[in-house]
Design a protein around this motif. Structure first.
Motif, short mmCIF file in Angstrom:
data_model
loop_
_atom_site.label_atom_id
_atom_site.label_comp_id
_atom_site.label_asym_id
_atom_site.label_seq_id
_atom_site.Cartn_x
_atom_site.Cartn_y
_atom_site.Cartn_z
N MET A 285 0.87 -1.45 -0.06
CA MET A 285 -0.13 0.18 0.06
C MET A 285 0.88 1.34 0.10
N ALA A 286 0.53 2.65 -0.88
CA ALA A 286 1.19 3.06 -0.95
C ALA A 286 1.33 4.24 0.54
N GLN B 6 -13.44 0.84 -2.66
CA GLN B 6 -12.87 2.17 -3.02
C GLN B 6 -13.44 3.26 -4.17
N HIS C 131 -9.58 -7.52 -2.25
CA HIS C 131 -8.73 -6.57 -2.51
C HIS C 131 -8.98 -5.75 -0.75
N ASN D 253 -5.30 -9.31 -2.43
CA ASN D 253 -4.22 -7.89 -3.26
C ASN D 253 -3.41 -7.28 -2.27
N GLU D 254 -1.64 -7.59 -2.08
CA GLU D 254 -1.34 -7.27 -1.27
C GLU D 254 -0.90 -7.88 -0.17
N GLU E 30 -0.37 -2.45 -10.54
CA GLU E 30 -0.85 -1.99 -9.56
C GLU E 30 0.53 -0.79 -9.21
N TRP F 203 -2.44 2.54 -11.34
CA TRP F 203 -3.58 3.09 -9.85
C TRP F 203 -3.25 3.87 -9.68
N GLU G 137 -9.53 6.11 -0.47
CA GLU G 137 -7.66 5.93 -0.22
C GLU G 137 -8.11 5.88 1.09
N TRP G 138 -8.70 4.45 1.32
CA TRP G 138 -8.98 3.92 2.69
C TRP G 138 -9.04 5.09 3.94
C1 BGC Z 1 -3.69 -0.79 -2.82
C2 BGC Z 1 -4.52 0.37 -2.89
C3 BGC Z 1 -4.23 1.38 -2.33
C4 BGC Z 1 -3.18 1.87 -3.45
C5 BGC Z 1 -2.85 3.29 -2.90
C6 BGC Z 1 -2.05 -0.55 -3.01
O1 BGC Z 1 -1.31 -1.15 -2.13
O2 BGC Z 1 -3.89 -1.74 -3.36
O3 BGC Z 1 -6.04 -0.17 -2.93
O4 BGC Z 1 -5.25 2.21 -2.91
O5 BGC Z 1 -1.95 1.07 -2.62
O6 BGC Z 1 -1.97 3.77 -1.30
#
Ligand code: BGC
Length: 459
Positions: A1-2, A68, A162, A206-207, A375, A413, A420-421
């Motif tokens: 995740m960024a 999201q 995800h 996902n991740e 991504e 992405w 953004e969570w």
């Molecule tokens: C995640 C996304 C997230 C993006 C930016 C990724 O690791 O899969 O859900 O929005 O990072 O933070």
């Protein structure tokens, strides 16, 4: 995740302070941003990025994730956490981008950009809102989206999970419960039987290595305190004793989750393949560009911890999905703060497009598998930085490919500015802006940068 990288290194900063990176380093951000643009212009002038081709059939795509963008994902764990008091979320997801309704517009955008792939996730909590109760209507909804991709000449790349999970699953302990792999597989089988026929590529999770990365890149301690208070509130609300969500895991949970999520991935892989043996299935991992500084760098220790078991598990798969957003340097004490004067994005991570090439090299060297970049992108309100970032990231990708790394595609992405969570809507990754009231989508110039490269299939 960024965002993990910078949060880790800002131990004195409250990550809940919106835009801490922007305020702490606004000046650096602006001057260094100008430097990035100048570097991109120089590259173009010297022909460094000139017309170099990607292989025929290369996947050019954009990604979103159900929670999201869809809106009103009310049976999910994340919806509960966003709306409970106290919460670590800056704001609730609400209607998000209303993509549950407006998905045909999203697909039109992707088609009109001339891309050939759309990565999106199906929401477990919509398909199985109560344990064992499956919604044929929602399965049909996702079947329509997959057909909608095909009608527009887009390859549907579908993520089975995800991050967000059904509330009932998380109330039972989420990915810490021993039954999690079987519960996940029951859902995957049901979804695969309904949907797999027309999917182009599938990923299971996902991740799932995010909890391991957080152990290294961490958060300021106050973030964990806030998170624990939120989880305690979720326990009270659901009558649970161990409400656990993938994107709000404690450090202790991370160790428990690891073998359970690995088992879930492997079983999900098998069940999806049993439904459609020729469908390429993999797992997407978050991989930063981890660099050594000095002779006793802890970089390799970090790699073993944050990726080791997952890279091994990914070998049960037909490709590895690589998700890369930043680089981190490690000396003998662990991760280092950002280099002085480094340009930063709006999450406080360094803007370092070269990280992508390094991440795919590492993923391929560790697994021997083909790679799909599932991504890569940039959180910024300055779209000219994104426009400069994309060709530079692709330049590094092409260099890795020239060395023999079999990269099958690049999925950016994200298509839309979205939820953004915990950061809410203030962090923007989109190639298109979304009006929060009318849901109108407006393409940004960076979308045309990606589109032009994809159309040429060359830099
Ligand atoms: C995640 C996304 C997230 C993006 C930016 C990724 O690791 O899969 O859900 O929005 O990072 O933070």
């Amino acid at each position: 995740m960024a965002g993990i990288g910078s949060r880790a290194l800002s131990a004195t900063t409250d990550a809940h302070e919106e835009g801490f990176a922007m305020t702490a380093s606004r000046r650096t951000f602006l001057t260094a941003g100008a430097a990035l643009l100048a570097a991109a212009a120089a590259d173009a002038k010297h022909g460094a990025l000139k017309s170099r081709a990607f292989p025929r059939g290369f996947l050019w795509g954009v990604a979103t994730a159900g929670h999201q963008v869809e809106g009103n994902n009310v049976a999910s764990d994340t919806w509960l956490l966003e709306n409970i008091a106290p919460t670590s979320f800056k704001e609730p997801s609400g209607d998000a981008c209303n993509s549950l309704v407006l998905w045909p517009k999203d697909l039109d955008l992707v088609r009109d950009l001339g891309l050939n792939t759309y990565r999106f996730s199906i929401e477990w909590s919509r398909i199985e809102p109560e344990a064992g109760q499956f919604s044929v209507a929602m399965l049909d909804h996702y079947a329509r989206m997959i057909a909608g991709c095909r009608e527009r000449g887009l390859i549907p790349m579908v993520t089975f999970n995800h991050y967000s999970c059904p509330r009932w699953f998380s109330a039972r302990g989420g990915w810490t419960q021993a039954a999690a792999p079987d519960l996940f597989v029951r859902y995957c089988e049901r979804a695969a039987r309904h949907l797999a026929r027309d999917i182009g590529y599938a990923t299971t999770l996902n991740e799932p290595n995010t909890p391991q990365m957080i152990k290294w890149f961490g958060f300021p301690p106050t973030v964990f305190d806030d998170q624990n208070a939120m989880l305690a509130a979720a326990n009270r609300a659901t009558g649970s004793t161990h409400f656990t969500a993938a994107n709000a895991a404690t450090a202790a949970d991370a160790d428990v989750m690891l073998p359970i999520m690995i088992a879930a991935h492997k079983k999900a892989y098998s069940v999806i393949k049993s439904v459609r043996p020729d469908l390429p299935v993999g797992v997407s991992l978050g991989i930063s560009d981890d660099q050594t500084v000095g002779r006793h760098s802890r970089r390799d220790e970090m790699r073993r911890d944050a990726y080791g078991a997952w890279l091994d598990a990914a070998k049960t798969g037909d490709f590895v999905g690589v998700q890369n957003y930043f680089r981190i340097e490690f000396d003998e004490n662990g991760p280092l703060p950002l280099p002085k004067g480094a340009p930063t994005n709006s999450m406080g991570d360094e803007i370092y497009p070269q990280s992508l090439g390094a991440a795919v090299r590492f993923a391929h060297a560790s697994t021997g598998l083909p790679i799909i970049v599932t991504e890569n992108g940039l959180a910024t309100d300055d779209d000219s930085l994104r426009a400069a970032y994309i060709p530079r990231a692709l330049d590094g990708l092409l260099a890795a490919m020239a060395e023999g790394v079999p990269v099958k595609g690049y999925v950016h992405w994200s298509l839309l500015d979205n939820f953004e969570w915990t950061w809410g809507y203030a962090i923007r990754f989109g190639l298109a802006a979304v009006d929060r009231k009318t849901f109108e989508r407006t393409l940004k110039p960076s979308a045309n940068v990606l589109a032009a490269i994809a159309r040429r299939n060359a830099l």
